[in-house]
Write a protein that holds these residues in place. Structure first.
Motif, PDB file in Angstrom:
ATOM      1  N   TRP A 123       0.815  -1.218   0.000  1.00  0.00           N
ATOM      2  CA  TRP A 123       0.000   0.000   0.000  1.00  0.00           C
ATOM      3  C   TRP A 123       0.848   1.267   0.000  1.00  0.00           C
ATOM      4  O   TRP A 123       0.369   2.332  -0.393  1.00  0.00           O
ATOM      5  N   GLN A 124       2.099   1.181   0.427  1.00  0.00           N
ATOM      6  CA  GLN A 124       2.964   2.362   0.449  1.00  0.00           C
ATOM      7  C   GLN A 124       3.696   2.599  -0.866  1.00  0.00           C
ATOM      8  O   GLN A 124       4.398   3.591  -1.003  1.00  0.00           O
ATOM      9  N   THR A 125       3.492   1.710  -1.847  1.00  0.00           N
ATOM     10  CA  THR A 125       4.083   1.915  -3.168  1.00  0.00           C
ATOM     11  C   THR A 125       3.474   3.163  -3.796  1.00  0.00           C
ATOM     12  O   THR A 125       2.255   3.294  -3.843  1.00  0.00           O
ATOM     13  N   PRO A 126       4.289   4.101  -4.293  1.00  0.00           N
ATOM     14  CA  PRO A 126       3.727   5.350  -4.827  1.00  0.00           C
ATOM     15  C   PRO A 126       2.960   5.177  -6.129  1.00  0.00           C
ATOM     16  O   PRO A 126       2.129   6.015  -6.477  1.00  0.00           O
ATOM     17  N   THR A 127       3.213   4.089  -6.863  1.00  0.00           N
ATOM     18  CA  THR A 127       2.528   3.860  -8.131  1.00  0.00           C
ATOM     19  C   THR A 127       1.477   2.768  -7.964  1.00  0.00           C
ATOM     20  O   THR A 127       1.278   2.236  -6.873  1.00  0.00           O
ATOM     21  N   LEU A 128       0.816   2.416  -9.057  1.00  0.00           N
ATOM     22  CA  LEU A 128      -0.175   1.354  -9.035  1.00  0.00           C
ATOM     23  C   LEU A 128       0.408   0.026  -9.489  1.00  0.00           C
ATOM     24  O   LEU A 128      -0.308  -0.891  -9.866  1.00  0.00           O
ATOM     25  N   ASP A 129       1.726  -0.095  -9.455  1.00  0.00           N
ATOM     26  CA  ASP A 129       2.414  -1.313  -9.859  1.00  0.00           C
ATOM     27  C   ASP A 129       2.774  -2.130  -8.625  1.00  0.00           C
ATOM     28  O   ASP A 129       3.274  -1.594  -7.629  1.00  0.00           O
ATOM     29  N   GLY A 130       2.537  -3.420  -8.684  1.00  0.00           N
ATOM     30  CA  GLY A 130       2.892  -4.268  -7.560  1.00  0.00           C
ATOM     31  C   GLY A 130       2.035  -5.511  -7.536  1.00  0.00           C
ATOM     32  O   GLY A 130       1.023  -5.616  -8.235  1.00  0.00           O
ATOM     33  N   LEU A 131       2.435  -6.469  -6.696  1.00  0.00           N
ATOM     34  CA  LEU A 131       1.725  -7.736  -6.613  1.00  0.00           C
ATOM     35  C   LEU A 131       0.277  -7.530  -6.204  1.00  0.00           C
ATOM     36  O   LEU A 131      -0.616  -8.236  -6.664  1.00  0.00           O
ATOM     37  N   PHE A 132       0.041  -6.526  -5.344  1.00  0.00           N
ATOM     38  CA  PHE A 132      -1.322  -6.199  -4.926  1.00  0.00           C
ATOM     39  C   PHE A 132      -1.721  -4.809  -5.438  1.00  0.00           C
ATOM     40  O   PHE A 132      -2.366  -4.033  -4.748  1.00  0.00           O
ATOM     41  N   GLU A 133      -1.307  -4.536  -6.667  1.00  0.00           N
ATOM     42  CA  GLU A 133      -1.693  -3.318  -7.394  1.00  0.00           C
ATOM     43  C   GLU A 133      -1.194  -2.034  -6.741  1.00  0.00           C
ATOM     44  O   GLU A 133      -1.772  -0.961  -6.878  1.00  0.00           O
ATOM     45  N   GLY A 134      -0.077  -2.157  -6.019  1.00  0.00           N
ATOM     46  CA  GLY A 134       0.589  -0.981  -5.490  1.00  0.00           C
ATOM     47  C   GLY A 134      -0.294  -0.159  -4.569  1.00  0.00           C
ATOM     48  O   GLY A 134      -0.935  -0.681  -3.664  1.00  0.00           O
ATOM     49  N   ARG A 135      -0.336   1.136  -4.826  1.00  0.00           N
ATOM     50  CA  ARG A 135      -1.054   2.068  -3.953  1.00  0.00           C
ATOM     51  C   ARG A 135      -2.550   1.769  -3.880  1.00  0.00           C
ATOM     52  O   ARG A 135      -3.195   2.067  -2.869  1.00  0.00           O
ATOM     53  N   ALA A 136      -3.107   1.195  -4.922  1.00  0.00           N
ATOM     54  CA  ALA A 136      -4.547   0.913  -4.936  1.00  0.00           C
ATOM     55  C   ALA A 136      -4.845  -0.316  -4.082  1.00  0.00           C
ATOM     56  O   ALA A 136      -4.220  -1.363  -4.231  1.00  0.00           O
ATOM     57  N   MET A 137      -5.804  -0.175  -3.194  1.00  0.00           N
ATOM     58  CA  MET A 137      -6.199  -1.314  -2.361  1.00  0.00           C
ATOM     59  C   MET A 137      -6.939  -2.353  -3.189  1.00  0.00           C
ATOM     60  O   MET A 137      -7.795  -2.021  -4.000  1.00  0.00           O
ATOM     61  N   THR A 138      -6.604  -3.613  -2.994  1.00  0.00           N
ATOM     62  CA  THR A 138      -7.399  -4.709  -3.543  1.00  0.00           C
ATOM     63  C   THR A 138      -8.381  -5.160  -2.459  1.00  0.00           C
ATOM     64  O   THR A 138      -8.316  -4.707  -1.305  1.00  0.00           O
ATOM     65  N   GLN A 164     -18.543  18.665 -20.579  1.00  0.00           N
ATOM     66  CA  GLN A 164     -18.590  19.651 -19.500  1.00  0.00           C
ATOM     67  C   GLN A 164     -17.249  20.352 -19.314  1.00  0.00           C
ATOM     68  O   GLN A 164     -17.078  21.113 -18.369  1.00  0.00           O
ATOM     69  N   GLY A 165     -16.311  20.066 -20.201  1.00  0.00           N
ATOM     70  CA  GLY A 165     -14.990  20.662 -20.065  1.00  0.00           C
ATOM     71  C   GLY A 165     -14.169  20.030 -18.959  1.00  0.00           C
ATOM     72  O   GLY A 165     -13.253  20.651 -18.428  1.00  0.00           O
ATOM     73  N   ARG A 166     -14.465  18.771 -18.620  1.00  0.00           N
ATOM     74  CA  ARG A 166     -13.776  18.095 -17.524  1.00  0.00           C
ATOM     75  C   ARG A 166     -12.949  16.929 -18.056  1.00  0.00           C
ATOM     76  O   ARG A 166     -13.219  16.385 -19.128  1.00  0.00           O
ATOM     77  N   VAL A 167     -11.959  16.543 -17.281  1.00  0.00           N
ATOM     78  CA  VAL A 167     -11.096  15.428 -17.655  1.00  0.00           C
ATOM     79  C   VAL A 167     -11.219  14.330 -16.615  1.00  0.00           C
ATOM     80  O   VAL A 167     -11.545  14.580 -15.453  1.00  0.00           O
ATOM     81  N   ILE A 168     -10.971  13.098 -17.041  1.00  0.00           N
ATOM     82  CA  ILE A 168     -10.979  11.958 -16.131  1.00  0.00           C
ATOM     83  C   ILE A 168      -9.588  11.837 -15.514  1.00  0.00           C
ATOM     84  O   ILE A 168      -8.579  11.790 -16.224  1.00  0.00           O
ATOM     85  N   LYS A 169      -9.531  11.786 -14.199  1.00  0.00           N
ATOM     86  CA  LYS A 169      -8.253  11.660 -13.497  1.00  0.00           C
ATOM     87  C   LYS A 169      -8.274  10.422 -12.599  1.00  0.00           C
ATOM     88  O   LYS A 169      -9.336   9.941 -12.198  1.00  0.00           O
ATOM     89  N   PRO A 170      -7.077   9.919 -12.251  1.00  0.00           N
ATOM     90  CA  PRO A 170      -7.008   8.765 -11.339  1.00  0.00           C
ATOM     91  C   PRO A 170      -7.497   9.152  -9.942  1.00  0.00           C
ATOM     92  O   PRO A 170      -7.504  10.322  -9.565  1.00  0.00           O
ATOM     93  N   GLU A 171      -7.873   8.137  -9.180  1.00  0.00           N
ATOM     94  CA  GLU A 171      -8.278   8.379  -7.792  1.00  0.00           C
ATOM     95  C   GLU A 171      -7.127   9.027  -7.027  1.00  0.00           C
ATOM     96  O   GLU A 171      -5.990   8.551  -7.081  1.00  0.00           O
ATOM     97  N   PRO A 172      -7.402  10.086  -6.273  1.00  0.00           N
ATOM     98  CA  PRO A 172      -6.329  10.711  -5.503  1.00  0.00           C
ATOM     99  C   PRO A 172      -5.871   9.847  -4.329  1.00  0.00           C
ATOM    100  O   PRO A 172      -4.743   9.980  -3.866  1.00  0.00           O
ATOM    101  N   ASN A 173      -6.740   8.964  -3.832  1.00  0.00           N
ATOM    102  CA  ASN A 173      -6.389   8.115  -2.685  1.00  0.00           C
ATOM    103  C   ASN A 173      -6.805   6.669  -2.924  1.00  0.00           C
ATOM    104  O   ASN A 173      -7.679   6.135  -2.228  1.00  0.00           O
ATOM    105  N   PRO A 174      -6.187   5.988  -3.909  1.00  0.00           N
ATOM    106  CA  PRO A 174      -6.613   4.615  -4.219  1.00  0.00           C
ATOM    107  C   PRO A 174      -6.373   3.639  -3.077  1.00  0.00           C
ATOM    108  O   PRO A 174      -6.999   2.583  -3.027  1.00  0.00           O
ATOM    109  N   GLU A 175      -5.477   4.006  -2.148  1.00  0.00           N
ATOM    110  CA  GLU A 175      -5.199   3.119  -1.019  1.00  0.00           C
ATOM    111  C   GLU A 175      -6.378   3.002  -0.060  1.00  0.00           C
ATOM    112  O   GLU A 175      -6.416   2.116   0.797  1.00  0.00           O
ATOM    113  N   ARG A 176      -7.374   3.884  -0.213  1.00  0.00           N
ATOM    114  CA  ARG A 176      -8.528   3.830   0.685  1.00  0.00           C
ATOM    115  C   ARG A 176      -9.551   2.772   0.280  1.00  0.00           C
ATOM    116  O   ARG A 176     -10.520   2.531   0.993  1.00  0.00           O
TER     117      ARG A 176
END
Length: 542
Positions: A163-178, A427-439
């Motif tokens: 979960w402390q990995t800064p990217t989304l790369d890793g055995l458990f998807e890095g920063r993003a919680m599985t 709407q003039g908006r862009v899709i961005k990644p989750e700011p806190n995927p670890e949650r």
């Protein structure tokens, strides 16, 4: 600089234009939120007198919007629940270490049970540290390998090993919680392994909330689906302990908590017996009562047997531990705001007229108790899941104002994400990644109950890049809410809220729903998504 200014002006103008043509009523949003989050509803706890008042109000709003009863002529679906209220909770005591240790209920630990039983008495249960408590054969990871935990108490860490990995790369998807990082999984797996008790170590960052949230959520009446067998296959006791208490426990056992926590992040970690025993006891009062999902529908014209679904949970925590004399957890943002959005979407769709497919609006119960209302519906659907096209779940709307971005929770899973991109761009908006995927937001709301059984449901909303204030202001406001109001009595209605961001998001949900309801497509999961197989199977022959 001039070019950037022009782009910003065009973007803001696009958002403003989107607002002008929005079918969403701001007045409805304000009225419904203010009503449902008022003290008169006592925090909307399921299976209490406050539920009757809440359900009646939702039905009245659905009727006024012009919907039809959604369950074979009825507005509700009964959801059988069992309420377990602990009392006479003893401290958790640990013996056999350098010094005896006693953890006080609420301040040092919380404990309860899924078992429908009048008494829990755990005595001298050997304690084992099992790292993250994960058994994931497809990832080559098993914290329980070679371990027999029957009759034992397991101590586990919250979240995933990386979960402390800064990217989304890793055995458990890095920063993003599985899902392996979610507290529900920790208890489920420990029960499968036969553990007598499970204690999750609370740490604010990987848990995604402070101890106050644990204390308010895990004390008082606890709800579970009323199922055959009374959940006696679950562990006797389940709970959380404060980080400082865990460190004291490990020190008493002659172990270094920080060193073992670091070791637990590495593949091949072996569980460590602490050489101490745990004891705890408490009584339970048991009450069985059906709660209600509320369902309204706008029947379709050409394909009424196919359904597009909007969901939001109506419940909150009810009476909770008091803060400065206030013991009502009103849940104005979480989730009276989502309920307000559900009513506003119902009104907008009825005004637009029936679509080719039916559109259903469902207010589900007991989300705060573990997604119980949506789980029960998904397992006992009123509309066959094979004929449920997909839809949108709403849990806590943006009341801070317009944002330049839109975030999809758990992005990278379903084709609904492809459909939202052009709608956001309009709407003039862009899709961005989750700011806190670890949650682990993807596993924390009702869309997950449908996803597990194959139905694609979009869950997302405004990002943190506010038109007025930028990302810094948006992030600060989001953190302030989590720290000071989330699952606390301070989550109250504010007449000064800026609903423009909510309107923008609801406009996206409206247009996505109408596109699905007027069309013939069946959005699926991406081929790499874990829910693709069950969706393909359910759609065979349709």
């Amino acid at each position: 600089m001039r070019a950037l200014l022009i782009l910003l002006l065009l973007s803001t103008a696009g958002m403003a234009s989107a607002q002008q043509v929005s079918p969403i009523s701001v007045e409805t949003l304000k009225t419904v939120d203010k009503e449902l989050s008022s003290d008169a509803y006592e925090g909307r706890a399921p299976a209490t007198p406050a539920e009757d008042k809440t359900v009646a109000y939702i039905i009245d709003r659905f009727k006024a919007a012009g919907l039809k009863p959604g369950n074979k002529g009825s507005w509700v679906q009964d959801v059988p629940l069992v309420e377990i209220t602990g009392s006479d909770v003893s401290p958790i005591t640990f013996a056999g270490g350098k010094t005896p240790l006693s953890l006080a209920y609420r301040t040092d630990m919380v404990v309860g049970t899924y078992r429908v039983t009048p008494k829990v008495a755990l005595k001298d249960s050997p304690v084992v540290f099992v790292g993250y408590g994960i058994n994931a054969p497809e990832r080559g990871w098993n914290d329980y390998a070679g371990l027999d935990v029957k009759g034992k108490t397991v101590v586990v860490l919250v979240n995933d090993p990386d979960w402390q990995t800064p990217t989304l790369d890793g055995l458990f998807e890095g920063r993003a919680m599985t899902y392996y990082g979610r507290w529900t999984y920790k208890f489920e797996e420990a029960a499968r392994q036969g553990a007598a008790a499970v204690l999750i170590v609370h740490d604010t960052e990987p848990a995604a909330y402070g101890w106050g949230v644990v204390q308010s959520s895990w004390t008082g009446p606890q709800l579970e689906l009323d199922a055959k067998g009374d959940h006696l296959d679950q562990s006797q006791a389940i709970g959380w302990i404060q980080l400082a208490s865990a460190k004291a426990l490990f020190a008493s056992a002659g172990k270094d908590f920080d060193a073992l926590s670091a070791a637990a992040k590495v593949k091949g970690f072996k569980a460590v017996p602490l050489g101490v025993t745990a004891s705890v006891s408490f009584s339970n009062s048991i009450r069985r009562q059906a709660s209600k999902n509320v369902i309204g529908v706008l029947p379709g014209t050409a394909a009424p047997q196919d359904y597009v679904l909007y969901t939001a949970h109506w419940d909150h925590l009810g009476r909770c531990d008091a803060v400065k004399g206030d013991d009502i957890c009103n849940g104005a943002v979480d989730n009276a705001s989502g309920m307000a959005g559900l009513v506003a979407l119902a009104e907008a769709n009825v005004k637009a007229g029936p679509a080719r497919r039916s559109i259903a609006f469902m207010a589900v119960t007991a989300e705060e108790s573990g997604l119980l209302g949506s789980q029960y519906y998904a397992e006992h659907p009123v509309y066959p899941l094979s004929h449920t096209v997909g839809g949108v779940n709403m849990d806590s709307l943006n009341v801070l104002g317009l944002t330049k971005d839109f975030v999809v929770t758990g992005a990278g899973k379903s084709e609904l994400e492809d459909l939202i991109v052009p709608l956001a761009a309009a709407q003039g908006r862009v899709i961005k990644p989750e700011p806190n995927p670890e949650r682990g937001g993807y596993f924390r709301s009702d869309h997950f109950s449908f996803a597990k059984l194959g139905v694609p449901m979009l869950d997302g909303g405004s990002g943190e890049d506010l038109v007025k204030g930028g990302s810094a202001a948006g992030h600060a406001a989001a953190e302030d809410y989590v720290t000071n109001r989330y699952h606390k009595p301070q989550d109250e209605y504010d007449a000064n809220w800026d609903w423009s961001g909510a309107v923008a998001d609801l406009t996206l949900y409206y247009r996505l729903g109408r596109e699905l309801a007027e069309g013939t497509s069946w959005p699926n999961w991406y081929k790499t998504a874990e829910f693709r197989v069950i969706r393909d199977k359910s759609r065979q022959g349709q």
